[in-house]
Design a protein around this motif. Structure first.
Motif, short mmCIF file in Angstrom:
data_model
loop_
_atom_site.label_atom_id
_atom_site.label_comp_id
_atom_site.label_asym_id
_atom_site.label_seq_id
_atom_site.Cartn_x
_atom_site.Cartn_y
_atom_site.Cartn_z
N ALA A 114 1.08 -1.77 0.16
CA ALA A 114 0.24 -0.01 -0.13
C ALA A 114 0.91 1.73 0.00
N ASP A 115 2.12 1.19 0.64
CA ASP A 115 2.47 2.22 0.88
C ASP A 115 2.78 2.66 -0.80
N GLU A 116 3.29 2.30 -1.79
CA GLU A 116 2.87 2.68 -3.12
C GLU A 116 2.27 4.16 -3.61
N LEU A 117 0.83 3.48 -3.38
CA LEU A 117 -0.09 5.04 -3.46
C LEU A 117 0.45 5.80 -2.82
N GLN A 118 0.42 6.10 -1.79
CA GLN A 118 1.28 7.86 -0.74
C GLN A 118 -0.37 8.57 -1.08
N LEU A 119 -0.78 7.62 0.06
CA LEU A 119 -2.55 7.53 0.64
C LEU A 119 -2.21 9.20 1.02
N GLN A 120 -2.74 10.08 1.97
CA GLN A 120 -2.62 11.07 2.50
C GLN A 120 -3.52 12.10 3.22
N PRO A 121 -4.64 10.52 4.73
CA PRO A 121 -5.71 11.13 5.06
C PRO A 121 -6.12 12.95 4.67
N GLY A 122 -6.79 13.60 4.53
CA GLY A 122 -6.76 15.24 4.15
C GLY A 122 -6.36 16.36 3.44
N LYS A 123 -4.76 14.90 2.56
CA LYS A 123 -4.88 15.87 1.34
C LYS A 123 -4.79 15.81 0.19
N THR A 124 -4.78 13.88 -0.14
CA THR A 124 -5.10 13.40 -1.18
C THR A 124 -6.35 13.37 -2.05
N ALA A 125 -5.80 13.47 -2.94
CA ALA A 125 -6.95 14.30 -3.88
C ALA A 125 -8.26 13.75 -4.67
N LEU A 126 -8.83 12.89 -5.08
CA LEU A 126 -9.82 11.71 -5.11
C LEU A 126 -10.90 12.81 -6.34
N PHE A 127 -11.26 11.52 -7.35
CA PHE A 127 -12.37 12.41 -7.96
C PHE A 127 -14.24 11.09 -7.73
N LYS A 128 -15.05 11.73 -7.81
CA LYS A 128 -16.48 11.28 -8.32
C LYS A 128 -17.34 11.66 -8.83
N ALA A 129 -18.33 10.61 -9.54
CA ALA A 129 -18.97 10.68 -10.10
C ALA A 129 -20.06 12.04 -9.72
N LEU A 161 -5.15 -6.91 -12.01
CA LEU A 161 -6.35 -5.84 -12.32
C LEU A 161 -7.20 -5.09 -11.13
N LEU A 162 -7.13 -5.56 -10.34
CA LEU A 162 -7.77 -4.58 -9.47
C LEU A 162 -6.74 -3.37 -8.61
N GLN A 163 -5.70 -4.18 -8.61
CA GLN A 163 -4.23 -2.88 -8.20
C GLN A 163 -4.05 -1.63 -9.30
N ASP A 164 -4.02 -2.62 -10.64
CA ASP A 164 -4.42 -0.69 -11.57
C ASP A 164 -5.12 0.03 -11.41
N GLY A 165 -6.41 -0.51 -11.39
CA GLY A 165 -7.42 0.60 -11.46
C GLY A 165 -8.09 0.69 -10.16
N ILE A 166 -7.31 0.71 -9.32
CA ILE A 166 -6.86 1.30 -7.90
C ILE A 166 -6.20 2.95 -8.01
N GLN A 167 -4.37 2.25 -8.42
CA GLN A 167 -4.15 3.28 -9.09
C GLN A 167 -4.51 4.13 -10.47
N LYS A 168 -5.78 3.57 -11.07
CA LYS A 168 -6.05 5.10 -11.22
C LYS A 168 -7.35 5.41 -10.81
N ILE A 169 -7.68 4.92 -10.49
CA ILE A 169 -8.60 5.71 -9.56
C ILE A 169 -7.60 6.89 -8.86
#
Length: 758
Positions: free
Chosen positions: A665-680, A732-740
Motif C-alpha cells: 500500500a505504500d506505493e499509493l502514497q495516500l495521505q488522508p486530508g491531502k490526497t484528492a480523488l474524484f467522484k461522479a 487488475l484491481l491494483q492497477d484500477g486503484i492506481q487509476k482511481i
C-alpha cells in the motif's frame, strides 16, 4: 442609379493616361511579395487613378467567412470586417458577384430596390466626420471565385463616378485577382488540388466528369471509382471556392429551425442545407458557392439572420436534408419513425397475414438504417433487438460504454419485417426461424466503413437479434493505452525481444485487438516483415500484411499461421489461440526465431498459463517461448467535464489500502486530508450519468526464471499469481486503484469488473 452616373467625367484621366498609370501600378503590385506589402505604396496611385478621396480593398477571409479590410485610407479606421451578406455594400457585392455604381449611398429607397436588406452603415461617417457620397464597388474574381472587393469612395471634385470609372475599376479588379490568386494559392478548378497533390490523375478526372450527372455527381464518382475520401475532396473544394468545407457531421451540426420553414423539396433541388452554428448563426452549405443567384435567394429566405457560407458535397448536403442518408431511403429521427410505425399499426390492426408489413417497406428500411446510425453516433458496441410477448413491442437496447441502455421500442406489427430486413442484409435465411444463424454485412456511415456481425437466436416469443459493431479505423498509439508507467516500461522491454510469444487476454469486448495493434504500431518499421491473421480485420495499418481468415473454406488461424511461416516473417499476429493446433504452431514459430502476438479468452494473466497447459501444450516449450501475458478490462471513466474533486478521509484511505494489499500500500502514497480523488457528478455531456468513455486496466505477467520453474512443474493459479506479484505484476484491481488515484475512474465502476476478498 441616375443619369449623372452614366456620363463621362471630364476630370478623369484620359484613356492613355489611365493605362499608363495602371501599368505602373501593376508593376509595383507584381514586384511585392504580397498585396499587404504592396498596398501602402499602391494606395496613392489608385486614388490618383480614380481621382477618389478614399479606397478600400477587402480580401476574402476563408477561415472566418467574411471579407476584411486592413488597408483603409486615414488613421481612424485601419481594419473593417464585414460578413458576406446583402446588408452592406461590400457584403452585397461579395455575395452577388455583381458591381455597384451608386451616386448617393444615403438614398435608402434606391438601395432597397437592389435588395430588401441592403443599406449603408453611416456609423463610420459619424465617428470620423467623413461624408460618404458616391461609390463604386466591384468584386475581385478568379474563375468566378470571390477573392475580395474594391470599394472606391467619393470623387475629389465632388461629382459622382461614371460608367467609365466603373469599367476601369473592373479592369483594376482583374489585375488584383491575379495577385490574390497567388497570395491565396487559388486553384483553377474545383479538383485541381487533387491532381496537384498526386492523389488523382488528370485523365481519370476527365473520364469521371464525362459520365457524371445530377443523379451521380462527380464527387460521388470520385469516392466510388477513385477511392477518395470526403475529406480529400472537401479540401480540394475549399482551396478552389475559398470557403470552408462542411462535412456531414450530424453529431455536431443540426438543421437550423429556419430550414423547417422552407420547402424541403426546394432545398433538395437547390442542394442547399441550413445548419445551426454558434449563437444561432445559420451555416449555409451549398455545393457551388459561386452560384450567386442561389445564394441571394437563400439570403432572402433567411430574413436578415446572420449566416456563413460553406461548400459541401452534393450527397452529404442531401443527408443533412434527410435524403439518401444510408443505403436507401431517408434516415429520419428515431422517434419520428417510431411514430410513423405506430400510425401504421393503428391503421392495420385488423389486417390479415397477407397484408403484413414488408421488409422492403420504406419505414422499415429507414428504421434499420437509423438504428445503425444512432448506434455509431452514440459509440455503441452492440445492438440488441429483443422481442416482446404477443403484441408487446420489441425493445432495442444498445451497449454504450459497456452498459446496456434502452433506446426505443419497435411496434410488434413491424418486428418480423425489421428482423427480415437485417437478415437480408446479412445474407441469412429469412425463412429459418427455429435455429440460430450468424452472418455479417458492411455499411458506410459518414464516410467510415462499419462492419456489423449479426447473430439471431430463437426465443419463446420471436427471434432475438444481436448486432456487434466492428468499426474499422486507425490503430491506437501505444501511449493511448493508458498503461501505468511501470507496466508500460515492462511492455516495451518485452517488445524489444527478437522472438517469443506475447499474449493479450481478457473477455470478449475488452479491447484486446486494439491493444495488439497498438503494440504492433510500436514494432512496425521498414526493417520488419509483419503478417497478421484476423477475424475480422477491424484495424488497418500501413506496412502490415493483413489476412482475413475464412474457416468455412478451411482457411483458419492454424492454416494462416502455417502459410506465414513460409513467407519470411519477423513478427506474426494471430487473432486468437482458440485451439491446441493454433497454440502449438504459434509456440513452435516463436522458438524458431519469430515474435508471435496473439489473444486468448481468459480472466487473468496467471489463468492463461494453466489454460494453455490444459490444451496440451508442452510446459517446457511454453515456458521457454512465453515473454509476457497482458490481461485487461475496460472500465467506464469519470466524465472529464463534470467529475467532482474531493479529499479522502482516513476511512477511505484505509479501505483503498486493504483493497490494494497492505504489504504494497505504500506505493499509493495516500495521505488522508491531502490526497484528492474524484467522484461522479453528472452533466448534459454524459447524459447525467457522471461517466463518459472507457479506459483499460491491466495486469502484466512477465515470465522470469522463477516463474519458468513454476510453469515446468505445472503450478496452480494461486502459486503463479503470488510469484508474478513478487516479480512486479500488479493485478487488475491494483492497477484500477492506481487509476482511481490518477483521477480516471472511481471504485464503483472498478468493483463491477474486478473482485477482491473484502
Amino acid at each position: 442609379m441616375d443619369k449623372a452616373a452614366q456620363v463621362e467625367n471630364p476630370n478623369s484621366p484620359s484613356t492613355d493616361e489611365f493605362y499608363e498609370q495602371l501599368t505602373a501600378l501593376i508593376r509595383k503590385l507584381h514586384e511585392a511579395k504580397s498585396f499587404a506589402d504592396a498596398f501602402e505604396h499602391l494606395e496613392p496611385a489608385m486614388l490618383e487613378l480614380f481621382q477618389a478621396e478614399r479606397i478600400s480593398v477587402y480580401q476574402r477571409n476563408r477561415t472566418r467567412r467574411e471579407i476584411f479590410c486592413r488597408f483603409k485610407t486615414g488613421d481612424e479606421l485601419r481594419e473593417i470586417q464585414l460578413p458576406i451578406t446583402p446588408k452592406s455594400l461590400a457584403g452585397f457585392v461579395a455575395l452577388s458577384r455583381k458591381p455597384l455604381l451608386i451616386s448617393d449611398v444615403y438614398n435608402s429607397e434606391g438601395l432597397k430596390k437592389l435588395h430588401p436588406q441592403l443599406g449603408f452603415d453611416s456609423s463610420y461617417d459619424r465617428k470620423s466626420g467623413f461624408k460618404t457620397q458616391s461609390v463604386i464597388v466591384v468584386p475581385i474574381l478568379h474563375n468566378k471565385v470571390l477573392l475580395g472587393v474594391i470599394q472606391i469612395i467619393n470623387r475629389r471634385d465632388g461629382g459622382t463616378f461614371t460608367s467609365q470609372d466603373l469599367k476601369r475599376a473592373r479592369e483594376l479588379a482583374q489585375f488584383f485577382a491575379q495577385k490574390f490568386r497567388y497570395d491565396f494559392d487559388v486553384m483553377d478548378n474545383p479538383f485541381d488540388y487533387l491532381i496537384k497533390t498526386g492523389v488523382l490523375e488528370e485523365q481519370k478526372l476527365e473520364q469521371l466528369q464525362a459520365i457524371s450527372s445530377r443523379e451521380m455527381p462527380i464527387t460521388r464518382l470520385l469516392k466510388r471509382d477513385a477511392q477518395l475520401s470526403s475529406k480529400q475532396i472537401g479540401e480540394s473544394l475549399e482551396r478552389y471556392y475559398q470557403v470552408p468545407y462542411q462535412s456531414y457531421d450530424p453529431d455536431q451540426f443540426h438543421p437550423h429551425p429556419l430550414q423547417q420553414q422552407i420547402n424541403i423539396s426546394y432545398l433538395r433541388k437547390q442542394s442547399v442545407a441550413l445548419l445551426e452554428g454558434a449563437r444561432g448563426q445559420v451555416i449555409v452549405v451549398i455545393d457551388d458557392p459561386n452560384d450567386s443567384a442561389r445564394l441571394l435567394e437563400i439570403q432572402n429566405a433567411l430574413k436578415g439572420q446572420e449566416s456563413e457560407i460553406c461548400v459541401g458535397l452534393e450527397e452529404e448536403i442531401q443527408q443533412y436534408l434527410g435524403g439518401n442518408a444510408l443505403m436507401s431511403g431517408d434516415s429520419g429521427n428515431l422517434d419520428t419513425i417510431v411514430g410513423e410505425l405506430d400510425e401504421i399499426e393503428d391503421f392495420s390492426e385488423d389486417a390479415s397475414a397477407e397484408d403484413a408489413v414488408s421488409e422492403e417497406a420504406p419505414t422499415v428500411v429507414r428504421m434499420v438504417n437509423r438504428i445503425l446510425m444512432d448506434a455509431k453516433r452514440l459509440g455503441a458496441s452492440d445492438i440488441h433487438i429483443e422481442p416482446g410477448k404477443g403484441k408487446e413491442p420489441a425493445r432495442v437496447r444498445m451497449r454504450i460504454d459497456g452498459v446496456c441502455q434502452e433506446i426505443i421500442q419497435i411496434p410488434a406489427s413491424h418486428v418480423p419485417a425489421t428482423l427480415s430486413r437485417i437478415k437480408i442484409q446479412s445474407n441469412l435465411d429469412i425463412s429459418e426461424k427455429r435455429k440460430p444463424q450468424d452472418g455479417k454485412f458492411g455499411i458506410r456511415i459518414q464516410g467510415q466503413l462499419l462492419e456489423v456481425r449479426v447473430a439471431t437466436v430463437p426465443t419463446v416469443n420471436n427471434e432475438s437479434v444481436v448486432m456487434r459493431l466492428l468499426a474499422t479505423g486507425e490503430a491506437l498509439r501505444f501511449n493511448q493505452l493508458n498503461l501505468m508507467p511501470t507496466t508500460a516500461e515492462r511492455v516495451e522491454k518485452i517488445l524489444q525481444r527478437p522472438h517469443g510469444v506475447v499474449l493479450v487476454v481478457g473477455p470478449t469486448g475488452s479491447g484486446k485487438t486494439s491493444t495488439l495493434h497498438a503494440l504492433l504500431g510500436r514494432l512496425n518499421s521498414p526493417e520488419k516483415k509483419i503478417w497478421t491473421a484476423e477475424d475480422p480485420v477491424e484495424i488497418t495499418q500501413p506496412g502490415l500484411q493483413q489476412v482475413q481468415v475464412n474457416p468455412k473454406i478451411g482457411f483458419d488461424f492454424a492454416a494462416a499461421l502455417r502459410a506465414f511461416l513460409r513467407a519470411d516473417p519477423d513478427i506474426i499476429l494471430i487473432g486468437e489461440m482458440r485451439d491446441r493446433e493454433t497454440a502449438h504452431i504459434g509456440i513452435e514459430a516463436s522458438l524458431t526465431g519469430h515474435l508471435v502476438l496473439s489473444t486468448l479468452h481468459t480472466n487473468s494473466a496467471p489463468e492463461t498459463v494453466t489454460r494453455l497447459l490444459d490444451l496440451g501444450i508442452d510446459p517446457v516449450n511454453f515456458s521457454d517461448a512465453c515473454l509476457g501475458i497482458l490481461a485487461q478490462r475496460l472500465v467506464r471513466t469519470l466524465c472529464p467535464k463534470c467529475k467532482q474533486r474531493y479529499t479522502i478521509d482516513e476511512e477511505e484511505a484505509q479501505f483503498l489500502r486493504r483493497q490494494y494489499d497492505e504489504n504494497l500500500a505504500d506505493e499509493l502514497q495516500l495521505q488522508p486530508g491531502k490526497t484528492a480523488l474524484f467522484k461522479a457528478n453528472g452533466c448534459e455531456q454524459c447524459n447525467m450519468s457522471g461517466y463518459k468513455g472507457r479506459t483499460g486496466i491491466h495486469e502484466l505477467l512477465q515470465v522470469t526464471p522463477e516463474l519458468r520453474e513454476l510453469i515446468y512443474d505445472k503450478a496452480t493459479v494461486p502459486e503463479i499469481r503470488v510469484q508474478a506479484i513478487k516479480d512486479g505484476m500488479r493485478t487488475l484491481l491494483q492497477d484500477g486503484i492506481q487509476k482511481i488515484i490518477k483521477g480516471d475512474l472511481d471504485f464503483t465502476q472498478l468493483r463491477q469488473i474486478t473482485y477482491s476478498d473484502e
